[in-house]
Design an enzyme around this catalytic site. Structure first.
Site, PDB file in Angstrom:
ATOM      1  N   ILE A  73      44.431 -84.090  67.796  1.00  0.00           N
ATOM      2  CA  ILE A  73      44.093 -83.243  68.936  1.00  0.00           C
ATOM      3  C   ILE A  73      45.089 -82.102  69.142  1.00  0.00           C
ATOM      4  CG2 ILE A  73      42.807 -85.029  70.162  1.00  0.00           C
ATOM      5  CD1 ILE A  73      45.258 -85.662  71.789  1.00  0.00           C
ATOM      6  N   GLY A  74      46.098 -82.017  68.311  1.00  0.00           N
ATOM      7  CA  GLY A  74      47.056 -80.919  68.426  1.00  0.00           C
ATOM      8  C   GLY A  74      48.024 -80.912  67.265  1.00  0.00           C
ATOM      9  N   GLY A  76      51.533 -78.496  65.664  1.00  0.00           N
ATOM     10  CA  GLY A  76      52.454 -77.371  65.791  1.00  0.00           C
ATOM     11  C   GLY A  76      53.737 -77.659  65.043  1.00  0.00           C
ATOM     12  N   MET A  78      56.456 -78.592  66.180  1.00  0.00           N
ATOM     13  CA  MET A  78      57.194 -79.719  66.741  1.00  0.00           C
ATOM     14  C   MET A  78      56.517 -81.061  66.498  1.00  0.00           C
ATOM     15  SD  MET A  78      59.780 -78.147  67.913  1.00  0.00           S
ATOM     16  CE  MET A  78      59.537 -76.803  66.750  1.00  0.00           C
ATOM     17  N   VAL A  81      49.817 -84.296  67.172  1.00  0.00           N
ATOM     18  CA  VAL A  81      49.406 -85.195  68.244  1.00  0.00           C
ATOM     19  C   VAL A  81      48.027 -85.771  67.920  1.00  0.00           C
ATOM     20  CG1 VAL A  81      48.963 -85.439  70.716  1.00  0.00           C
ATOM     21  CG2 VAL A  81      50.730 -83.863  69.916  1.00  0.00           C
ATOM     22  N   LYS A  96      52.413 -88.769  69.373  1.00  0.00           N
ATOM     23  CA  LYS A  96      53.023 -87.536  68.869  1.00  0.00           C
ATOM     24  C   LYS A  96      53.911 -87.891  67.682  1.00  0.00           C
ATOM     25  CE  LYS A  96      55.340 -83.295  70.298  1.00  0.00           C
ATOM     26  NZ  LYS A  96      55.733 -82.478  71.463  1.00  0.00           N
ATOM     27  N   ASP A 190      62.929 -77.672  80.748  1.00  0.00           N
ATOM     28  CA  ASP A 190      62.002 -76.875  79.917  1.00  0.00           C
ATOM     29  C   ASP A 190      60.663 -76.679  80.630  1.00  0.00           C
ATOM     30  OD1 ASP A 190      61.303 -75.424  77.692  1.00  0.00           O
ATOM     31  OD2 ASP A 190      60.635 -77.157  76.547  1.00  0.00           O
TER      32      ASP A 190
END
Length: 373
Positions: A73-74, A76, A78, A81, A96, A190
């Site tokens: 679902i994600g 990047g 970093m 996910v 994650k 953050d």
């Protein structure tokens, strides 16, 4: 999930200088080489090879004989996910998976575990829950609460601005969440639109803070390991944090205010030119909108360069922001004293905002009140 924005420098082998003259008495002798403090090529290659042996899991993989990855679902810089099934509890969670490069650094993993322990202590309706930090055959991953909806960053990329009711709603919920976290001695460090998630479960569009310290720690570790800047948080960073000074909860208040500024103005306080210099030295530009003159004063106090000149905590900031903005709703009821902070004020504001939101429906949440008949 959120859309986000590696070379290993092999150590050079120092060769003897072939043009230098050798002593006549020992033409073939060479002076002993001085011990090198730089990491050897072999050690760097071994570290890289260890990271390369760790492959990212894919859909259908079962981690720790417990978490079955259902869908990605994600993705990047970093990490990746997944939506996953916790077979032990028969419930869905978010997984994650951290970048393989981190697995080669014991220091990075130790720092991440420390941040995870702090984040796992937090249990608040406006903070995304972190359940665990796991390792499956060298694959390091976080087990988190699964949210449904979109980030504030995604919304602002699409709509540019948010109307005042939504900004006040966010200030109310996140001001309370920050006070709770700060009471537990946890600073987010953050806060930005990408780390604010609007959870749409059960037809409730509620802002939730995500990544308490975790995303920042991952970025800092990746920057050390890859020698590339991966911060991406400058636009919302307080002056003292930018300069590497010790920070407290007032740095989070600044970042929350910078986020609300963007919701009102359509951009962060400083986003062009020398941003670092402006954050440290320049006052934020006025928002070109005559609906917010009193609210701007509250906002700019939260954006003060000196932490001692800011609102002391998230509740006080949100309380003053709500109080100075209530005339926008043509409220006819009496306000609670501002000393009661958010709870008293929010309880009076909530019915009006929630009634307005209910009449608009979830997809009309961001329409302006002027559109009402």
């Amino acid at each position: 999930m959120v859309k986000k924005r590696l070379p290993i420098n092999n150590a050079e082998t120092r060769m003897p200088d072939s043009t230098s003259a050798a002593p006549p008495s020992a033409p073939s002798a060479a002076p002993p080489a001085a011990p090198s403090t730089a990491p050897s090529k072999r050690s760097l290659v071994q570290k890289r090879s260890f990271a390369e042996t760790i492959s990212l899991p894919t859909k259908g993989t079962v981690l720790c004989n417990r978490y079955k990855l259902l869908e990605e679902i994600g993705r990047g810089a970093m990490g990746v996910v997944f939506k996953a099934l916790d077979k032990s509890l028969d419930s869905n969670v978010a997984i994650k998976v951290l970048p393989p490069e981190l697995a080669s650094s014991k220091k990075a993993i130790a720092n991440l575990k420390q941040e995870a322990k702090l984040a796992m202590r937090l249990r608040h309706p406006s903070i995304m829950g972190l359940h665990n930090f796991e390792n499956s055959d060298g694959c390091q991953f976080l087990v988190m609460e699964l949210l449904q909806g979109e980030t504030l960053e995604e919304y602002l990329l699409r709509e540019e601005k948010a109307p005042l009711p939504v900004s006040l709603d966010l200030a109310r919920y996140l001001g309370e969440a920050l006070d709770y976290a700060h009471f537990e001695n946890v600073i987010h460090r953050d806060i930005k639109p990408a780390n604010i998630f609007y959870d749409q479960r059960n037809q409730i569009y509620r802002p939730r803070l995500t990544d308490f310290g975790i995303a920042r720690q991952i970025r800092e570790s990746m920057s050390r390991l890859t020698h590339q800047d991966a911060s991406g948080t400058l636009l919302y960073m307080s002056p003292e944090q930018l300069q590497g000074e010790d920070i407290d909860g007032r740095a989070d208040v600044y970042s929350l205010a910078a986020t609300i500024y963007e919701m009102m103005a359509g951009h962060p306080p400083f986003y062009r030119g020398d941003i670092s210099y402006q954050i440290i030295n320049k006052p934020p530009p006025p928002i070109d909108e005559d609906l917010y003159p009193e609210a701007q004063k509250v906002l700019f106090k939260a954006l003060a360069k000196d932490p001692n000149e800011r609102w002391p905590n998230g509740r006080t900031f949100a309380a003053h922001l709500i109080q100075t903005s209530l005339t926008y709703f043509h409220a006819e009821y009496e306000l609670a004293p501002v000393q009661e902070m958010v709870p008293g004020l929010a309880q009076q504001l909530a019915p009006k905002v929630e009634q307005w939101m209910a009449t608009k429906g979830p997809r009309r949440l961001y329409d302006y009140p002027e559109d009402e008949e």
